[in-house]
Design a protein around this motif. Sequence first.
Motif, short mmCIF file in Angstrom:
data_model
loop_
_atom_site.label_atom_id
_atom_site.label_comp_id
_atom_site.label_asym_id
_atom_site.label_seq_id
_atom_site.Cartn_x
_atom_site.Cartn_y
_atom_site.Cartn_z
N HIS A 44 0.84 -1.20 0.00
CA HIS A 44 0.00 0.00 0.00
C HIS A 44 0.88 1.25 0.00
N GLY A 45 0.49 2.21 -0.84
CA GLY A 45 1.25 3.45 -0.93
C GLY A 45 0.36 4.60 -1.36
N ALA A 46 0.99 5.70 -1.75
CA ALA A 46 0.24 6.90 -2.12
C ALA A 46 -0.66 6.68 -3.32
N GLN A 47 -0.29 5.75 -4.18
CA GLN A 47 -1.08 5.48 -5.39
C GLN A 47 -2.09 4.36 -5.19
N GLY A 48 -2.30 3.95 -3.95
CA GLY A 48 -3.24 2.87 -3.69
C GLY A 48 -2.53 1.55 -3.48
N HIS A 49 -3.27 0.44 -3.68
CA HIS A 49 -2.67 -0.87 -3.44
C HIS A 49 -2.03 -1.40 -4.72
#
Length: 318
Positions: A103-108
């Motif tokens: 999971h990160g800033a751009q979603g999963h």
Amino acid sequence: MAASESAGTAAAPAEIVSLGEAMVEFNQTGEGGGRLYLQGFGGDTSNFAIAAARQGARVAYLSALGDDPYGALLRQLWDEEGVDHASVETDAQAFTAIYFVTHGAQGHQFSFFRSGSAASRLTPARLPRARIEAAKVLHLSGISLAISPSACDTGLAAIECARAAGVKVSFDTNLRLKLWPVQRARAVMNDVIAQADICLPSYDDIVAISGLTDPDALVDHCLRLGAHTVALKLGEQGAIVATAQERHRIAPAACQPVDATGAGDAFGGAFVARLVAGDDLATAGRYAATVAALSTEGYGAVAPIPRAQRVRALLGAG
């Protein structure tokens, strides 16, 4: 290869038979600096099957697993969920696929380990045709068709079997361009959508294979190809459910999302289950949107899928 010997068959034929690849999931949590992963389960058509079963449908799964601990975990899961896996083969020469979710800033983001898996080695000759012919709905997805050429042939043969027996076909696009080029995906999916009684496209998928962007135009595209019922999944914007005779915009249900993994699969399983149970189009759409929203409130593709009692309580409160 052999079908599971330990799995019992349902007392009555499965209403919904789902074909594809189940996987064991390792989902990144917010603990340990991102180094801790929660073991769960995934695979779009297995998620779909469990979502349908949790809403009360009789469901069977068709696939193959390796003779390994991950395959055993999946069989235990299906036993607990009431999903009939008697026709899931065990392939001692292959393995059960796994994947990781970060999971990160751009979603999963997903990382899959599935090339050469047991499910990818399925062939049309081994299809349990009697299970398909006894069902009300056969469900499969773009991933079911994309994991290998023989899996694609198997999915197409299953569709042919279903249609010949008067069994409805449900199809979720679930486009994964790491598995096949967009040109092939477009050709195969357009052919399958044309044969689908129920088409369950996600917005980004159908944009990629149609070149259209307006949601209503996307629905029209699927209907024009030949799909009888279309449920266009729009994520946090809800959904559009339609036939040639009616169309409804379904508002998203209120939720507190932490992980959207498998939400589209949960929508599809709930939607088809409610159609099989006799709901009208709009009612099934609202129910499915509620299931999808609630499924985002926990980590993993399967664990957060709500059961019917919770869904009905929320719908009643609304």
